[in-house]
Write a protein that holds these residues in place. Structure first.
Motif, PDB file in Angstrom:
ATOM      1  N   THR A  57       0.788  -1.262   0.087  1.00 52.22           N
ATOM      2  CA  THR A  57      -0.024   0.060   0.082  1.00 52.22           C
ATOM      3  C   THR A  57       0.950   1.089  -0.091  1.00 52.22           C
ATOM      4  OG1 THR A  57      -1.715  -1.217   1.114  1.00 52.22           O
ATOM      5  CG2 THR A  57      -1.856   1.176   1.227  1.00 52.22           C
ATOM      6  N   MET A  58       2.119   1.150   0.682  1.00 56.55           N
ATOM      7  CA  MET A  58       2.878   2.282   0.817  1.00 56.55           C
ATOM      8  C   MET A  58       3.689   2.601  -0.610  1.00 56.55           C
ATOM      9  SD  MET A  58       5.572   3.091   3.673  1.00 56.55           S
ATOM     10  CE  MET A  58       6.264   1.683   3.583  1.00 56.55           C
ATOM     11  N   ALA A  59       3.906   1.479  -1.367  1.00 57.03           N
ATOM     12  CA  ALA A  59       4.577   1.818  -2.646  1.00 57.03           C
ATOM     13  C   ALA A  59       3.544   2.285  -3.515  1.00 57.03           C
ATOM     14  CB  ALA A  59       4.927   0.392  -2.926  1.00 57.03           C
ATOM     15  N   ILE A  60       2.186   1.836  -3.606  1.00 53.85           N
ATOM     16  CA  ILE A  60       1.270   2.381  -4.433  1.00 53.85           C
ATOM     17  C   ILE A  60       0.993   3.772  -4.373  1.00 53.85           C
ATOM     18  CG2 ILE A  60      -1.149   2.170  -5.050  1.00 53.85           C
ATOM     19  CD1 ILE A  60      -1.022  -1.079  -4.641  1.00 53.85           C
ATOM     20  N   SER A  61       0.765   4.262  -3.051  1.00 51.76           N
ATOM     21  CA  SER A  61       0.609   5.579  -2.506  1.00 51.76           C
ATOM     22  C   SER A  61       1.962   6.584  -2.607  1.00 51.76           C
ATOM     23  CB  SER A  61       0.443   5.756  -1.092  1.00 51.76           C
ATOM     24  OG  SER A  61      -0.863   5.130  -0.672  1.00 51.76           O
ATOM     25  N   LEU A  62       3.085   5.918  -2.590  1.00 49.69           N
ATOM     26  CA  LEU A  62       4.389   6.617  -3.380  1.00 49.69           C
ATOM     27  C   LEU A  62       4.371   7.009  -4.708  1.00 49.69           C
ATOM     28  CD1 LEU A  62       6.903   7.768  -2.508  1.00 49.69           C
ATOM     29  CD2 LEU A  62       8.010   5.625  -3.041  1.00 49.69           C
ATOM     30  N   GLY A  63       3.866   5.835  -5.642  1.00 49.54           N
ATOM     31  CA  GLY A  63       3.548   5.901  -7.070  1.00 49.54           C
ATOM     32  C   GLY A  63       2.747   7.186  -7.355  1.00 49.54           C
ATOM     33  N   ARG A  64       1.530   7.056  -6.756  1.00 50.21           N
ATOM     34  CA  ARG A  64       0.450   8.086  -6.921  1.00 50.21           C
ATOM     35  C   ARG A  64       1.067   9.544  -6.380  1.00 50.21           C
ATOM     36  NH1 ARG A  64      -4.341   4.272  -4.751  1.00 50.21           N
ATOM     37  NH2 ARG A  64      -4.612   3.002  -6.566  1.00 50.21           N
ATOM     38  N   VAL A  66       4.365  10.660  -6.454  1.00 50.77           N
ATOM     39  CA  VAL A  66       5.535  10.892  -7.234  1.00 50.77           C
ATOM     40  C   VAL A  66       5.111  10.830  -8.652  1.00 50.77           C
ATOM     41  CG1 VAL A  66       8.124  10.531  -7.696  1.00 50.77           C
ATOM     42  CG2 VAL A  66       7.222  10.393  -5.412  1.00 50.77           C
ATOM     43  N   GLY A  67       4.222  10.173  -8.793  1.00 46.30           N
ATOM     44  CA  GLY A  67       3.821  10.150 -10.440  1.00 46.30           C
ATOM     45  C   GLY A  67       3.706  11.561 -11.227  1.00 46.30           C
ATOM     46  N   PRO A  68       2.852  12.348 -10.705  1.00 48.41           N
ATOM     47  CA  PRO A  68       2.626  13.312 -11.356  1.00 48.41           C
ATOM     48  C   PRO A  68       3.619  14.266 -11.504  1.00 48.41           C
ATOM     49  CG  PRO A  68       0.685  12.824  -9.675  1.00 48.41           C
ATOM     50  CD  PRO A  68       1.708  12.006  -9.595  1.00 48.41           C
ATOM     51  N   LEU A  69       4.597  14.408 -10.320  1.00 48.97           N
ATOM     52  CA  LEU A  69       5.554  15.344 -10.311  1.00 48.97           C
ATOM     53  C   LEU A  69       6.615  14.661 -11.354  1.00 48.97           C
ATOM     54  CD1 LEU A  69       7.487  17.287  -8.956  1.00 48.97           C
ATOM     55  CD2 LEU A  69       8.417  15.601  -7.431  1.00 48.97           C
ATOM     56  N   TYR A  70       7.102  13.556 -11.459  1.00 50.91           N
ATOM     57  CA  TYR A  70       7.704  13.032 -12.548  1.00 50.91           C
ATOM     58  C   TYR A  70       7.289  13.174 -13.832  1.00 50.91           C
ATOM     59  CZ  TYR A  70      10.440   9.556 -15.232  1.00 50.91           C
ATOM     60  OH  TYR A  70      11.131   8.964 -16.273  1.00 50.91           O
ATOM     61  N   GLY A  71       6.167  13.051 -14.285  1.00 53.65           N
ATOM     62  CA  GLY A  71       5.380  13.216 -15.390  1.00 53.65           C
ATOM     63  C   GLY A  71       5.607  14.727 -15.927  1.00 53.65           C
ATOM     64  N   GLY A  72       5.203  15.549 -14.888  1.00 51.82           N
ATOM     65  CA  GLY A  72       5.380  17.199 -15.147  1.00 51.82           C
ATOM     66  C   GLY A  72       6.918  17.342 -15.434  1.00 51.82           C
ATOM     67  N   LEU A  73       7.809  16.926 -14.760  1.00 55.73           N
ATOM     68  CA  LEU A  73       9.087  17.219 -14.829  1.00 55.73           C
ATOM     69  C   LEU A  73       9.540  16.764 -16.325  1.00 55.73           C
ATOM     70  CD1 LEU A  73      10.886  16.673 -11.417  1.00 55.73           C
ATOM     71  CD2 LEU A  73      10.217  18.919 -12.602  1.00 55.73           C
ATOM     72  N   MET A  74       9.208  15.772 -16.654  1.00 55.60           N
ATOM     73  CA  MET A  74       9.663  14.778 -18.015  1.00 55.60           C
ATOM     74  C   MET A  74       9.017  15.630 -19.034  1.00 55.60           C
ATOM     75  SD  MET A  74      11.807  12.445 -17.687  1.00 55.60           S
ATOM     76  CE  MET A  74      11.647  11.808 -19.374  1.00 55.60           C
ATOM     77  N   ILE A  75       7.787  16.047 -18.970  1.00 52.59           N
ATOM     78  CA  ILE A  75       7.090  16.865 -20.041  1.00 52.59           C
ATOM     79  C   ILE A  75       7.887  18.292 -20.133  1.00 52.59           C
ATOM     80  CG2 ILE A  75       4.903  17.984 -20.755  1.00 52.59           C
ATOM     81  CD1 ILE A  75       3.578  15.340 -19.598  1.00 52.59           C
ATOM     82  N   ASP A  76       7.939  18.702 -19.253  1.00 50.80           N
ATOM     83  CA  ASP A  76       8.642  20.112 -18.984  1.00 50.80           C
ATOM     84  C   ASP A  76      10.022  20.123 -19.635  1.00 50.80           C
ATOM     85  OD1 ASP A  76       8.204  22.977 -18.649  1.00 50.80           O
ATOM     86  OD2 ASP A  76       9.358  22.755 -16.660  1.00 50.80           O
ATOM     87  N   GLY A  77      10.920  19.241 -19.116  1.00 58.95           N
ATOM     88  CA  GLY A  77      12.247  19.119 -19.582  1.00 58.95           C
ATOM     89  C   GLY A  77      12.329  18.432 -21.055  1.00 58.95           C
ATOM     90  N   GLY A  78      11.408  17.639 -21.233  1.00 58.82           N
ATOM     91  CA  GLY A  78      11.543  16.901 -22.516  1.00 58.82           C
ATOM     92  C   GLY A  78      10.362  17.045 -23.484  1.00 58.82           C
ATOM     93  N   SER A  79       9.691  15.827 -23.557  1.00 58.69           N
ATOM     94  CA  SER A  79       8.338  15.606 -24.415  1.00 58.69           C
ATOM     95  C   SER A  79       7.791  14.527 -23.942  1.00 58.69           C
ATOM     96  CB  SER A  79       9.006  15.507 -26.033  1.00 58.69           C
ATOM     97  OG  SER A  79       9.418  14.007 -25.936  1.00 58.69           O
ATOM     98  N   TYR A  80       6.584  14.458 -24.621  1.00 56.70           N
ATOM     99  CA  TYR A  80       5.812  13.342 -24.096  1.00 56.70           C
ATOM    100  C   TYR A  80       6.196  12.006 -24.590  1.00 56.70           C
ATOM    101  CZ  TYR A  80       1.636  16.302 -22.780  1.00 56.70           C
ATOM    102  OH  TYR A  80       0.742  17.025 -22.210  1.00 56.70           O
ATOM    103  N   LYS A  81       6.998  11.875 -25.583  1.00 56.44           N
ATOM    104  CA  LYS A  81       7.603  10.772 -26.024  1.00 56.44           C
ATOM    105  C   LYS A  81       8.541  10.209 -25.130  1.00 56.44           C
ATOM    106  CE  LYS A  81       6.812  10.357 -31.003  1.00 56.44           C
ATOM    107  NZ  LYS A  81       7.346   9.625 -32.065  1.00 56.44           N
ATOM    108  N   ALA A  82       9.257  11.150 -24.699  1.00 49.68           N
ATOM    109  CA  ALA A  82      10.392  11.000 -23.582  1.00 49.68           C
ATOM    110  C   ALA A  82       9.705  10.337 -22.113  1.00 49.68           C
ATOM    111  CB  ALA A  82      11.134  12.191 -23.245  1.00 49.68           C
ATOM    112  N   LEU A  83       8.672  10.851 -22.001  1.00 45.90           N
ATOM    113  CA  LEU A  83       7.668  10.627 -20.546  1.00 45.90           C
ATOM    114  C   LEU A  83       7.488   9.083 -20.782  1.00 45.90           C
ATOM    115  CD1 LEU A  83       6.179  10.839 -17.977  1.00 45.90           C
ATOM    116  CD2 LEU A  83       4.467  11.698 -19.376  1.00 45.90           C
ATOM    117  N   PHE A  84       6.630   8.834 -21.900  1.00 45.83           N
ATOM    118  CA  PHE A  84       6.177   7.347 -22.411  1.00 45.83           C
ATOM    119  C   PHE A  84       6.983   6.303 -22.528  1.00 45.83           C
ATOM    120  CE2 PHE A  84       2.315   9.978 -24.028  1.00 45.83           C
ATOM    121  CZ  PHE A  84       1.748   9.998 -22.658  1.00 45.83           C
TER     122      PHE A  84
END
Length: 113
Positions: A57-64, A66-84
């Motif tokens: 449960t802790m790992a799932i919550s951590l993913g929820r 950190v996931g949006p932060l990671y996605g935002g940083l990847m899109i902001d610094g790179g592209s959607y292709k890099a994120l996916f």
């Protein structure tokens, strides 16, 4: 199935392709999500079942969290292709790790003398 949806999402250019990709993603989640608690229950020691479920449960919550932060940083610094592509790589790495080493929450048991 879950990881493959990210490969399709990288190349989705039309709305129907996005819908198809998210259908694959949803089906993958439906297969994976309910099995996790049962799998954790199966591999854990009876004395450590609560701890193992808590870690999951802790790992799932951590993913929820950190996931949006990671996605935002990847899109902001790179592209959607890099994120996916990175998401596919992470899923692939975790799946490979799971297949090559079976983690266990079993506690070491000593035999009385």
């Amino acid at each position: 199935m879950f990881a493959v949806s990210f490969l399709f999402l990288m190349n989705a250019k039309t709305y129907p392709m996005f819908i198809f990709t998210f259908m694959i993603l949803t089906i993958g989640e439906m297969f994976a999500s309910p099995q996790m608690p049962a799998w954790i229950d199966h591999i854990s020691d009876p004395n450590a079942k609560g701890r193992a479920q808590g870690f999951m449960t802790m790992a799932i919550s951590l993913g929820r969290a950190v996931g949006p932060l990671y996605g935002g940083l990847m899109i902001d610094g790179g592209s959607y292709k890099a994120l996916f592509a990175s998401m596919f790589g992470m899923h692939d790495a975790l799946r490979s790790r799971h297949l090559h080493s079976r983690p266990s929450f079993k506690t070491s048991q000593t035999t009385p003398r």
